[in-house]
Design a protein around this motif. Structure first.
Motif, PDB file in Angstrom:
ATOM      1  N   GLU A 208      17.194  60.673  21.268  1.00  0.00           N
ATOM      2  CA  GLU A 208      16.708  60.234  22.129  1.00  0.00           C
ATOM      3  C   GLU A 208      16.917  59.247  22.179  1.00  0.00           C
ATOM      4  N   THR A 209      16.985  58.229  23.878  1.00  0.00           N
ATOM      5  CA  THR A 209      17.986  57.082  24.022  1.00  0.00           C
ATOM      6  C   THR A 209      17.065  57.018  24.924  1.00  0.00           C
ATOM      7  N   TYR A 210      16.999  55.344  25.151  1.00  0.00           N
ATOM      8  CA  TYR A 210      16.281  54.761  26.120  1.00  0.00           C
ATOM      9  C   TYR A 210      16.863  53.842  26.980  1.00  0.00           C
ATOM     10  N   TYR A 211      16.419  53.270  28.516  1.00  0.00           N
ATOM     11  CA  TYR A 211      17.659  52.416  28.910  1.00  0.00           C
ATOM     12  C   TYR A 211      16.822  50.911  29.485  1.00  0.00           C
ATOM     13  N   ILE A 212      15.567  51.308  29.254  1.00  0.00           N
ATOM     14  CA  ILE A 212      15.040  50.260  30.295  1.00  0.00           C
ATOM     15  C   ILE A 212      14.517  48.844  28.969  1.00  0.00           C
ATOM     16  N   PRO A 213      14.480  47.778  28.981  1.00  0.00           N
ATOM     17  CA  PRO A 213      14.384  46.420  28.274  1.00  0.00           C
ATOM     18  C   PRO A 213      13.021  47.430  27.019  1.00  0.00           C
ATOM     19  N   THR A 214      12.246  47.141  26.675  1.00  0.00           N
ATOM     20  CA  THR A 214      11.768  47.426  25.860  1.00  0.00           C
ATOM     21  C   THR A 214      10.966  49.404  25.893  1.00  0.00           C
ATOM     22  N   TYR A 215      10.587  49.602  24.541  1.00  0.00           N
ATOM     23  CA  TYR A 215      11.169  50.989  24.166  1.00  0.00           C
ATOM     24  C   TYR A 215       9.602  50.967  23.088  1.00  0.00           C
ATOM     25  N   GLN A 227       8.549  49.287  18.327  1.00  0.00           N
ATOM     26  CA  GLN A 227       8.641  48.455  19.178  1.00  0.00           C
ATOM     27  C   GLN A 227       9.917  48.321  19.118  1.00  0.00           C
ATOM     28  N   MET A 228      10.997  48.408  20.423  1.00  0.00           N
ATOM     29  CA  MET A 228      12.485  48.537  20.531  1.00  0.00           C
ATOM     30  C   MET A 228      12.542  48.160  21.255  1.00  0.00           C
ATOM     31  N   TYR A 229      13.590  46.383  21.232  1.00  0.00           N
ATOM     32  CA  TYR A 229      13.815  45.971  22.438  1.00  0.00           C
ATOM     33  C   TYR A 229      15.304  45.951  22.527  1.00  0.00           C
ATOM     34  N   ASN A 230      16.029  46.015  23.546  1.00  0.00           N
ATOM     35  CA  ASN A 230      17.104  45.952  23.889  1.00  0.00           C
ATOM     36  C   ASN A 230      17.708  44.842  24.149  1.00  0.00           C
ATOM     37  N   THR A 231      18.312  43.685  23.156  1.00  0.00           N
ATOM     38  CA  THR A 231      19.315  42.736  23.706  1.00  0.00           C
ATOM     39  C   THR A 231      20.673  42.883  24.348  1.00  0.00           C
TER      40      THR A 231
END
Ligand SMILES: [Zn+2]
Length: 366
Positions: A208-215, A227-231
């Motif tokens: 399962e992947t995400y591409y938005i800033p937070t997931y 909550q996940m945050y991409n940095t």
């Protein structure tokens, strides 16, 4: 952006005060360094807060949430340590599942042995039923593994841990014939990209992947939102920090490695500015309990656990070194000349060898 300044000056004063105190104390016994000298090959579990734990010694640090919904892991450690890590994780999963005490009483009026009360309303039981309730419950399943990056130190253990876990699907028809779906593996889409490019084993790839800033996890897990945050472009271009909102724990991955310089991986899209932005994001999310200390706990990718002050001190180090190297680069110094000037000298005692860090800062600063 709000920043918490932890003055290095005050740190130096404290250090000086401690040294003076030690000198006053006089003949202090030589510190016992045998513990520090022994490389640790065993795996340790450290309770962080609530139902969040930290597993240390499996390659990278691993954060585990365990509870009524099963287990959610942040990172899986290295492939070499996978079986030992799995053992510890399953041990955590069995926690809190103590078997119900045996009773030979049958019927509604069951009193504790040797007493006339109190009345125990759920005392209906026979020997066969007792045997069922006294047998140990199965441990909590590993249901989710979040990947903070594609680094093999963090993801090498994923195939083994995911295979020991499970994903509950609608219908569960496969389960009737003994099929089992491994745990769900979640990561930024660049983790998948990096893993496919580097030909990592398919079982380590995120499912399962995400591409938005937070997931977000789609619902509460073990009593809290996660909550996940991409940095972007920090250590790599695939980093995720994970925030346990009720336990107030942040799993920061390799953005925060107290005790070693940041391993910015330029080839994998890491930059010093992205790292600083990521560290400031962590400081923004975190609350100190009192004067920068305590409060939100931050589990780094390697090394000890930290709090807001620890991340602020680390962030300050990165920023100071970045500024020094930027000045030198502006003056036209080549990388070898920069290294000869030792721009990290006052930090090397804490963070070790700075070579690759200086390279990465020099290459990526803007
Ligand atoms: Zn790492």
């Amino acid at each position: 952006m709000k920043r918490i300044s932890v003055g290095l000056g005050s740190l130096a004063r404290w250090t000086a005060a401690i040294l003076v105190a030690a000198a006053v104390a006089g003949s202090l016994a030589a510190p016992d360094v045998t513990l520090a000298q022994q490389p640790r090959t065993d795996i340790q579990v450290m309770p962080v807060r609530g139902n969040v734990f930290m597993i240390v010694g499996g390659g990278s640090n691993i954060t585990v949430s365990t509870g009524v919904d099963g287990m959610l892991l942040v990172d899986a450690g290295s492939a070499a340590m996978a079986s030992k890590t799995l053992e510890k994780v399953l041990e955590l999963g069995r926690m809190g599942t103590t078997p119900a005490p045996m009773t030979t009483c049958v019927g509604p009026s069951c009193y504790p042995a040797g007493s006339l009360g109190p009345f125990l309303p759920f005392g209906w039981a026979g020997p066969s039923y007792n045997a069922v309730i006294a047998s140990p419950k199965p441990g909590k399943p590993i249901r989710w593994i979040i990947q903070t990056s594609a680094d093999p130190d963090h993801t090498g253990g994923t195939p083994a841990l995911a295979a020991a876990g499970t994903t509950y699907n609608g219908g569960e028809a496969g389960r009737l014939v003994g099929e089992r779906t491994p745990a769900t593996i979640i990561g930024h889409e660049n983790v998948l990209k990096r893993m496919t490019m580097a030909k990592f084993p398919e079982l380590a790839w995120p499912s399962e992947t995400y591409y938005i800033p937070t997931y977000k996890m789609s619902q509460y897990i073990n009593g809290e939102g996660i909550q996940m945050y991409n940095t972007p472009a920090a250590i790599t271009d695939a980093d995720t920090i994970v925030y346990f909102r009720f336990s107030d724990v942040i799993s920061a991955g390799d953005l925060f490695t107290p005790g070693r310089y940041p391993g910015i991986d330029v080839e994998q899209g890491g930059t010093v500015q992205g790292l600083l932005d990521g560290l400031n994001k962590i400081i923004d999310l975190a609350f100190p309990e009192y004067r920068h200390q305590g409060g939100t706990m931050i589990v780094g990718g390697h090394g000890r656990i930290g709090d807001t002050a620890d991340v602020a001190i680390y962030r300050n180090m990165v920023e100071i070194v970045r500024d020094r190297i930027r000045d030198m680069k502006k003056k036209g110094l080549a990388i070898q000349q920069v290294k000869a000037q030792k721009p990290t000298l006052d930090f090397d005692g804490i963070y070790g060898s700075p070579d690759t860090f200086i390279d990465a800062v020099y290459q990526t600063l803007r």
